[in-house]
Design a protein around this motif. Sequence first.
Motif, PDB file in Angstrom:
ATOM      1  N   GLY A  17      71.559   6.228  11.636  1.00 47.11           N
ATOM      2  CA  GLY A  17      72.677   7.004  11.314  1.00 47.11           C
ATOM      3  C   GLY A  17      72.694   7.994  12.490  1.00 47.11           C
ATOM      4  O   GLY A  17      73.563   8.637  12.964  1.00 47.11           O
ATOM      5  N   SER A  18      71.381   8.159  13.422  1.00 48.79           N
ATOM      6  CA  SER A  18      71.670   9.108  14.409  1.00 48.79           C
ATOM      7  C   SER A  18      72.177   8.677  15.717  1.00 48.79           C
ATOM      8  O   SER A  18      72.667   9.516  16.494  1.00 48.79           O
ATOM      9  N   LEU A  50      70.948   0.851  18.759  1.00 51.70           N
ATOM     10  CA  LEU A  50      72.596   1.025  18.213  1.00 51.70           C
ATOM     11  C   LEU A  50      73.232   1.999  19.254  1.00 51.70           C
ATOM     12  O   LEU A  50      74.593   1.779  19.220  1.00 51.70           O
ATOM     13  N   SER A  51      72.537   2.980  19.987  1.00 52.60           N
ATOM     14  CA  SER A  51      73.166   3.836  20.947  1.00 52.60           C
ATOM     15  C   SER A  51      73.538   2.976  22.081  1.00 52.60           C
ATOM     16  O   SER A  51      74.720   3.188  22.469  1.00 52.60           O
ATOM     17  N   VAL A  52      73.088   1.995  22.358  1.00 53.98           N
ATOM     18  CA  VAL A  52      73.464   1.149  23.664  1.00 53.98           C
ATOM     19  C   VAL A  52      74.439   0.250  22.889  1.00 53.98           C
ATOM     20  O   VAL A  52      75.408   0.056  23.822  1.00 53.98           O
ATOM     21  N   LEU A  64      59.920   0.369  14.998  1.00 51.69           N
ATOM     22  CA  LEU A  64      61.382  -0.264  14.616  1.00 51.69           C
ATOM     23  C   LEU A  64      62.425   0.828  14.479  1.00 51.69           C
ATOM     24  O   LEU A  64      63.542   0.638  14.931  1.00 51.69           O
ATOM     25  N   ALA A  65      61.936   2.036  14.117  1.00 47.51           N
ATOM     26  CA  ALA A  65      62.927   3.194  14.058  1.00 47.51           C
ATOM     27  C   ALA A  65      63.429   3.471  15.363  1.00 47.51           C
ATOM     28  O   ALA A  65      64.624   3.852  15.701  1.00 47.51           O
ATOM     29  N   TYR A  66      62.330   3.709  16.580  1.00 46.48           N
ATOM     30  CA  TYR A  66      62.856   3.951  17.907  1.00 46.48           C
ATOM     31  C   TYR A  66      63.732   2.877  18.446  1.00 46.48           C
ATOM     32  O   TYR A  66      64.844   3.141  18.950  1.00 46.48           O
ATOM     33  N   GLY A  67      63.434   1.624  17.950  1.00 47.25           N
ATOM     34  CA  GLY A  67      64.064   0.709  18.800  1.00 47.25           C
ATOM     35  C   GLY A  67      65.389   0.521  18.220  1.00 47.25           C
ATOM     36  O   GLY A  67      66.324   0.203  18.759  1.00 47.25           O
TER      37      GLY A  67
END
Length: 561
Positions: free
Chosen positions: A63-64, A105-107, A97-100
């Motif tokens: 969500g971030s 999603l940002s990309v 996994l959270a970092y990726g």
Amino acid sequence: MWPLRRIVGESFLSLALMLLAVGAGLADDKTKAQAVGIGLAAGLLSLLRRGLPASVLLAAAAGSAPFFGFAPLLLVVAWSAGRRIEGLGRAGGVFGLAYGLSLGLSVALEPHVSFSLLAIAGMFMLVVILVPGLAGRYWSQRRTLTDTLHEYNAQLLREREMIFGQARMLERQRIAQDMHDSLGHQLALIAVHTGALEVDRELTGQQREAVGVLREASVAAMHELRDVVGVLRDGADSPRTQPGTGTGGEDPGPASRGVAGVESLAETSRRAGTPVEIRRTGEVRPLAPTADHAAYRVVQEGLTNAHKHAPGASITIGLRYEPDSLVVEVANGAVKGPVSSGVASGGQGLTGLAERARLVGGMVHAGPTAEGGFRLAGVLPYTSAGEGFPSSPAGDAKPTFVAPPDDFRAQNRAGSAGDSDPVIDWNGLPKELAKAVNRTKRGNGIAIGCGVVALVAVVLVIAVVVAGVFLVREADKAMIEPGQYDAVKIGQSEASVRDRLPDGDSFLNTGPGDGAPPEPDGAQCLTLLSTEIGSSWDAEPVFRFCFRDGKLIEKKSFETA
């Protein structure tokens, strides 16, 4: 069930994260409905982070990317997940996994983002996700290690107590065996010889009576020795032998070694030729077994001292029942004649008696009287620690006869009752040690918190410096001052103009934007940002230079959204 303190804390934290998410959503040009929805989602995820740490971390990371309002929530969730996800491999996989997921999603949402902007986003996610997670995991592992050390220390203390107890029991058994073999044999010989002497026909009546007193005293001493040996061997009082059940039908002495046996002690002294008077005052009340036995010992010690040091003097025994304690007194008159020095005296009777009284919460006083005699008095409470005997009357405070530092029961109340282990129950520790433990734990927690904050601050400062340098470089590629715009003239060659201007290849330069005038036909235009501030928050001042056939054919200054 959560305690009230945790419920209140979680409610305030959830509300704070909810408000931050709503504010960030509004600042990110979201509608009011969208901002409220983001806030409610952040508040719900905050409440679920303890039970579902991995799932909530992944949801917050996902969500971030589209919603900036999840950034404060991500910090809290990462800290909580670092503490609660078990296993190093599982924790590493979840955080990776959270970092990726967040970075991917940002990309995906910004497909045309430059590599430099991607690097800044990756560093930001590293600070927001991995740093709180590592700090939380370190704090959790340190707490687990501290608890394990406490348990190990408690086990060592229990084992030490068991070893001490076994050694104490072996020593008591050895002492009991020595007492039985030596004193038992001597007392048995005394009882046998005095019994044979008592039936001697050549003795007068008075002599026979004195020998009878000696025989009864030796028999009573044998039974008391047997009781003491039983206590040393078993660690508990042995059953009392009732009158008439002794060896050979002999009377073992008083049926009770308590206040009830005082009359028997006095009668034995009277038969030895010493006048003894018993005075009782107050309402008779029961005592705890230890205090009752201490009262008996006070009278016994007083009579023994009077017989040794003041033979023939009258003796008065006082039993005064006060509202909160029993006062036992043994007073003898002045010595009538010279005292024989052949009586053995160990000098430890009064010392042991004072210790016995102290252990039950009382005290002993001994000293000469004004008439030239001697007085021994003991003050004994009706109740003792850990014994279920009647308490003092309603409204009366529990008596305290000794100073708290000298009271053994006050130093180790848990151990005296036998219901709790001060090693296991940390509340049973002495106050000084408990304070030291709490102070150490609190100091360690503050040190860890300061270290984590310092680590996060250093990482943030480094990230800000790197980002600042990068932004300055990018701004040099995409922005010019109004003076540079005015210095360029239409008709100049394209090469000379481009040499004087930056190339505009920067992620800050996103193109003309909305509201830009149309470009001339067949022209190639260079759009640069202005260092000035626009006329409004939504307006961006832009300079545009258009070239055709190797010359500058147009330059315009306008604002775009």
